[in-house]
Design a protein around this motif. Structure first.
Motif, PDB file in Angstrom:
ATOM      1  N   ALA A 133       0.993  -1.344  -0.059  1.00 30.28           N
ATOM      2  CA  ALA A 133       0.005  -0.281   0.041  1.00 30.28           C
ATOM      3  C   ALA A 133       0.817   1.283  -0.017  1.00 30.28           C
ATOM      4  CB  ALA A 133      -0.789  -0.006   1.162  1.00 30.28           C
ATOM      5  N   LYS A 134       2.039   1.042   0.570  1.00 33.30           N
ATOM      6  CA  LYS A 134       2.851   2.442   0.759  1.00 33.30           C
ATOM      7  C   LYS A 134       3.910   2.666  -0.458  1.00 33.30           C
ATOM      8  CE  LYS A 134       2.140   2.969   5.880  1.00 33.30           C
ATOM      9  NZ  LYS A 134       2.720   2.957   6.997  1.00 33.30           N
ATOM     10  N   ASP A 135       4.078   1.774  -1.439  1.00 31.56           N
ATOM     11  CA  ASP A 135       4.805   1.851  -2.349  1.00 31.56           C
ATOM     12  C   ASP A 135       4.883   3.271  -3.166  1.00 31.56           C
ATOM     13  OD1 ASP A 135       6.062  -0.757  -2.168  1.00 31.56           O
ATOM     14  OD2 ASP A 135       4.886  -1.593  -3.743  1.00 31.56           O
ATOM     15  N   ASP A 136       3.728   3.749  -3.249  1.00 30.55           N
ATOM     16  CA  ASP A 136       3.555   4.833  -4.012  1.00 30.55           C
ATOM     17  C   ASP A 136       4.057   6.074  -3.152  1.00 30.55           C
ATOM     18  OD1 ASP A 136       2.320   3.900  -6.032  1.00 30.55           O
ATOM     19  OD2 ASP A 136       0.609   4.342  -5.523  1.00 30.55           O
ATOM     20  N   LEU A 137       3.632   5.960  -1.772  1.00 28.69           N
ATOM     21  CA  LEU A 137       4.327   6.889  -0.791  1.00 28.69           C
ATOM     22  C   LEU A 137       5.918   7.004  -0.651  1.00 28.69           C
ATOM     23  CD1 LEU A 137       1.739   6.800   2.237  1.00 28.69           C
ATOM     24  CD2 LEU A 137       1.978   8.652   0.525  1.00 28.69           C
ATOM     25  N   ARG A 138       6.458   5.758  -0.742  1.00 29.39           N
ATOM     26  CA  ARG A 138       7.712   5.425  -0.719  1.00 29.39           C
ATOM     27  C   ARG A 138       8.512   6.399  -1.821  1.00 29.39           C
ATOM     28  NH1 ARG A 138      11.234   1.338   1.525  1.00 29.39           N
ATOM     29  NH2 ARG A 138       9.252   0.121   2.043  1.00 29.39           N
ATOM     30  N   ALA A 139       7.883   6.042  -3.198  1.00 28.59           N
ATOM     31  CA  ALA A 139       8.391   6.668  -4.244  1.00 28.59           C
ATOM     32  C   ALA A 139       8.357   8.180  -4.282  1.00 28.59           C
ATOM     33  CB  ALA A 139       7.726   6.031  -5.640  1.00 28.59           C
ATOM     34  N   GLU A 140       7.176   8.723  -3.627  1.00 27.03           N
ATOM     35  CA  GLU A 140       6.835  10.239  -3.420  1.00 27.03           C
ATOM     36  C   GLU A 140       8.195  10.811  -2.490  1.00 27.03           C
ATOM     37  OE1 GLU A 140       3.690  13.551  -2.649  1.00 27.03           O
ATOM     38  OE2 GLU A 140       2.979  11.306  -2.741  1.00 27.03           O
ATOM     39  N   ALA A 141       8.394   9.775  -1.469  1.00 27.09           N
ATOM     40  CA  ALA A 141       9.338  10.383  -0.317  1.00 27.09           C
ATOM     41  C   ALA A 141      10.760  10.408  -1.076  1.00 27.09           C
ATOM     42  CB  ALA A 141       9.258   9.349   0.697  1.00 27.09           C
ATOM     43  N   VAL A 142      10.903   9.586  -1.768  1.00 27.33           N
ATOM     44  CA  VAL A 142      12.501   9.444  -2.627  1.00 27.33           C
ATOM     45  C   VAL A 142      12.297  10.542  -3.471  1.00 27.33           C
ATOM     46  CG1 VAL A 142      13.810   8.440  -4.284  1.00 27.33           C
ATOM     47  CG2 VAL A 142      12.631   6.851  -2.432  1.00 27.33           C
ATOM     48  N   ALA A 143      11.462  10.882  -4.152  1.00 29.75           N
ATOM     49  CA  ALA A 143      11.600  12.253  -4.909  1.00 29.75           C
ATOM     50  C   ALA A 143      11.716  13.392  -4.145  1.00 29.75           C
ATOM     51  CB  ALA A 143      10.143  12.154  -5.756  1.00 29.75           C
ATOM     52  N   LEU A 144      10.957  13.380  -3.162  1.00 31.67           N
ATOM     53  CA  LEU A 144      11.004  14.703  -2.165  1.00 31.67           C
ATOM     54  C   LEU A 144      12.657  14.928  -1.763  1.00 31.67           C
ATOM     55  CD1 LEU A 144       7.536  14.573  -0.349  1.00 31.67           C
ATOM     56  CD2 LEU A 144       8.253  16.086  -2.263  1.00 31.67           C
ATOM     57  N   ARG A 145      13.052  13.833  -1.361  1.00 29.30           N
ATOM     58  CA  ARG A 145      14.318  13.837  -0.569  1.00 29.30           C
ATOM     59  C   ARG A 145      15.392  14.345  -1.785  1.00 29.30           C
ATOM     60  NH1 ARG A 145      16.667  14.399   4.228  1.00 29.30           N
ATOM     61  NH2 ARG A 145      18.620  13.047   4.530  1.00 29.30           N
ATOM     62  N   SER A 146      15.135  13.716  -3.023  1.00 30.87           N
ATOM     63  CA  SER A 146      16.157  14.126  -4.036  1.00 30.87           C
ATOM     64  C   SER A 146      16.092  15.561  -4.561  1.00 30.87           C
ATOM     65  CB  SER A 146      15.808  13.248  -5.476  1.00 30.87           C
ATOM     66  OG  SER A 146      15.900  11.778  -5.229  1.00 30.87           O
ATOM     67  N   SER A 147      14.964  16.243  -4.328  1.00 31.34           N
ATOM     68  CA  SER A 147      14.843  17.622  -4.379  1.00 31.34           C
ATOM     69  C   SER A 147      15.421  18.299  -3.269  1.00 31.34           C
ATOM     70  CB  SER A 147      13.340  17.806  -4.697  1.00 31.34           C
ATOM     71  OG  SER A 147      12.268  17.529  -3.437  1.00 31.34           O
ATOM     72  N   ARG A 178       8.230  10.204  11.319  1.00 35.11           N
ATOM     73  CA  ARG A 178       9.609  10.569  11.040  1.00 35.11           C
ATOM     74  C   ARG A 178      10.321   9.423  10.743  1.00 35.11           C
ATOM     75  NH1 ARG A 178      11.565  16.132  13.876  1.00 35.11           N
ATOM     76  NH2 ARG A 178       9.932  17.608  13.338  1.00 35.11           N
ATOM     77  N   SER A 179      10.266   8.525  11.500  1.00 34.34           N
ATOM     78  CA  SER A 179      11.268   7.017  11.659  1.00 34.34           C
ATOM     79  C   SER A 179      10.947   6.506  10.112  1.00 34.34           C
ATOM     80  CB  SER A 179      10.773   6.238  12.716  1.00 34.34           C
ATOM     81  OG  SER A 179       9.369   6.030  12.567  1.00 34.34           O
ATOM     82  N   THR A 180       9.598   6.387   9.604  1.00 31.91           N
ATOM     83  CA  THR A 180       9.353   5.765   8.687  1.00 31.91           C
ATOM     84  C   THR A 180       9.913   6.568   7.408  1.00 31.91           C
ATOM     85  OG1 THR A 180       6.941   4.992   9.326  1.00 31.91           O
ATOM     86  CG2 THR A 180       7.430   5.085   6.888  1.00 31.91           C
ATOM     87  N   ALA A 181       9.782   8.020   7.453  1.00 31.90           N
ATOM     88  CA  ALA A 181      10.089   8.542   6.217  1.00 31.90           C
ATOM     89  C   ALA A 181      11.621   8.524   5.991  1.00 31.90           C
ATOM     90  CB  ALA A 181       9.940  10.184   6.452  1.00 31.90           C
ATOM     91  N   TYR A 182      12.425   8.382   7.381  1.00 29.54           N
ATOM     92  CA  TYR A 182      13.932   8.241   7.622  1.00 29.54           C
ATOM     93  C   TYR A 182      14.231   6.792   6.634  1.00 29.54           C
ATOM     94  CZ  TYR A 182      18.323   7.310   9.132  1.00 29.54           C
ATOM     95  OH  TYR A 182      19.590   6.926   8.950  1.00 29.54           O
ATOM     96  N   LEU A 183      13.563   5.644   7.206  1.00 27.29           N
ATOM     97  CA  LEU A 183      13.849   4.469   6.630  1.00 27.29           C
ATOM     98  C   LEU A 183      13.806   4.526   4.886  1.00 27.29           C
ATOM     99  CD1 LEU A 183      12.160   2.038   9.189  1.00 27.29           C
ATOM    100  CD2 LEU A 183      14.515   2.389   8.778  1.00 27.29           C
ATOM    101  N   TRP A 184      12.704   5.265   4.549  1.00 28.84           N
ATOM    102  CA  TRP A 184      12.393   5.165   2.998  1.00 28.84           C
ATOM    103  C   TRP A 184      13.480   5.934   2.379  1.00 28.84           C
ATOM    104  CZ3 TRP A 184       6.776   6.645   3.233  1.00 28.84           C
ATOM    105  CH2 TRP A 184       5.839   5.646   3.395  1.00 28.84           C
ATOM    106  N   VAL A 185      14.152   6.976   2.924  1.00 28.52           N
ATOM    107  CA  VAL A 185      15.165   7.775   1.933  1.00 28.52           C
ATOM    108  C   VAL A 185      16.662   7.861   2.856  1.00 28.52           C
ATOM    109  CG1 VAL A 185      13.339   9.312   1.654  1.00 28.52           C
ATOM    110  CG2 VAL A 185      14.591  10.163   3.688  1.00 28.52           C
ATOM    111  N   ARG A 186      16.968   6.862   3.940  1.00 26.80           N
ATOM    112  CA  ARG A 186      18.373   7.010   4.524  1.00 26.80           C
ATOM    113  C   ARG A 186      19.386   6.859   3.384  1.00 26.80           C
ATOM    114  NH1 ARG A 186      17.728   1.570   8.193  1.00 26.80           N
ATOM    115  NH2 ARG A 186      17.564   0.155   6.676  1.00 26.80           N
TER     116      ARG A 186
END
Length: 284
Positions: A52-66, A81-89
């Motif tokens: 369910a969170k694959d799209d959110l993960r991809a969006e998090a990566v895009a935001l981090r890249s920006s 925050r912990s979830t967001a950090y795991l996605w973009v660490r």
């Protein structure tokens, strides 16, 4: 014991695209045993559950890249925050060197403020008590007090005659309304009403002299019509000024006409104060 080996289990997975549950039903093997035989073989797409969170993960990566920080990503996506950090660490944020210095400086300031908070509270309380005790010592000022105080503050902040430039009249300049109030009380004790002097604002050209004049007149209770044209000071852009903003009202210049004799009286009081201080010093 069943007759199925790892080769057959792998074939069921790769060729027939069976799930683990279907392989268990076909072979009678246990779940753990099947997982061990299938190690390294990915599950077929038909049995893989959508995340369910694959799209959110991809969006998090895009935001981090920006260049967005983890707290902002978490807030925008509605995750912890912990979830967001795991996605973009795996994508460390590259900071501008100056921005990083400013961030560290601000963090150090916050830490220092927290570390010294108790000390500052104790200091402020000690200051409050000391001021209260000292204030009670003053009491009611009589005429002699006002004469001595007025002569002293004038000698500090007023214009003085020089041997090479005789100018025996009173002109008092300061930015503190408290000192002006004391000086006006001194003048009243000397018989000079506050309607007699002229007043002039000296202020930087970036401020409003009319607003400042209205403020000074109301603050000191002096007639507005006695104010002369303001003196504007040129502003140098290279100078970092602290006296700015709505609280800045410039300096007030008080000129007392026909005050030569009063100036001489101040000279006499100051000379006696100096003589008394010197006499005490030599006695000690």
């Amino acid at each position: 014991m069943t007759g199925f080996d790892a080769t057959e289990v792998r074939r069921l997975r790769t060729e027939e695209q069976l799930s683990v549950r279907e392989i268990r039903a076909r072979t009678g093997l246990g779940r753990n045993r099947i997982y061990e035989m299938l190690r390294g073989i990915p599950a077929p797409d038909r049995v893989r559950r959508p995340r369910a969170k694959d799209d959110l993960r991809a969006e998090a990566v895009a935001l981090r890249s920006s260049g967005r920080p983890v707290p902002e990503i978490a807030r925008q996506l509605g995750v912890s925050r912990s979830t967001a950090y795991l996605w973009v660490r795996h994508l460390p944020l590259e900071r501008d060197p100056e921005e990083e210095r400013q961030r560290r400086r601000a963090h150090s300031k916050l830490m220092a403020e927290a570390r010294w908070a108790d000390h500052r509270r104790a200091r402020d309380e000690a200051q409050r008590q000391a001021r209260a005790v000292a204030g009670r010592l003053v009491g009611q000022l009589d005429e002699r007090d006002l004469l001595i105080l007025g002569a002293a503050i004038y000698w500090c902040e007023g214009t003085k005659s020089k041997p090479w430039r005789r100018d025996d009249h009173l002109q008092f300049v300061n930015s503190d309304p408290g000192l002006h109030a004391l000086f006006l009380r001194f003048l009243e004790v000397c018989g000079v009403d506050r309607t007699v002097p002229t007043y002039r604002v000296s202020i930087h050209e970036t401020a409003d002299p009319e607003v400042a004049a209205e403020w000074w007149a109301a603050e000191l209770g002096v007639p507005r019509e006695r104010f002369r044209r303001a003196t504007l000071k040129k502003h140098r852009s290279s100078t970092v000024r602290r006296n700015a903003g709505d609280e800045y009202k410039g300096c007030l210049v008080i000129n007392v006409p026909r005050s030569r004799e009063l100036y001489w009286r101040i000279e006499g009081m100051i000379a006696e104060l100096f003589r008394s201080a010197a006499e005490h010093t030599s006695a000690v």
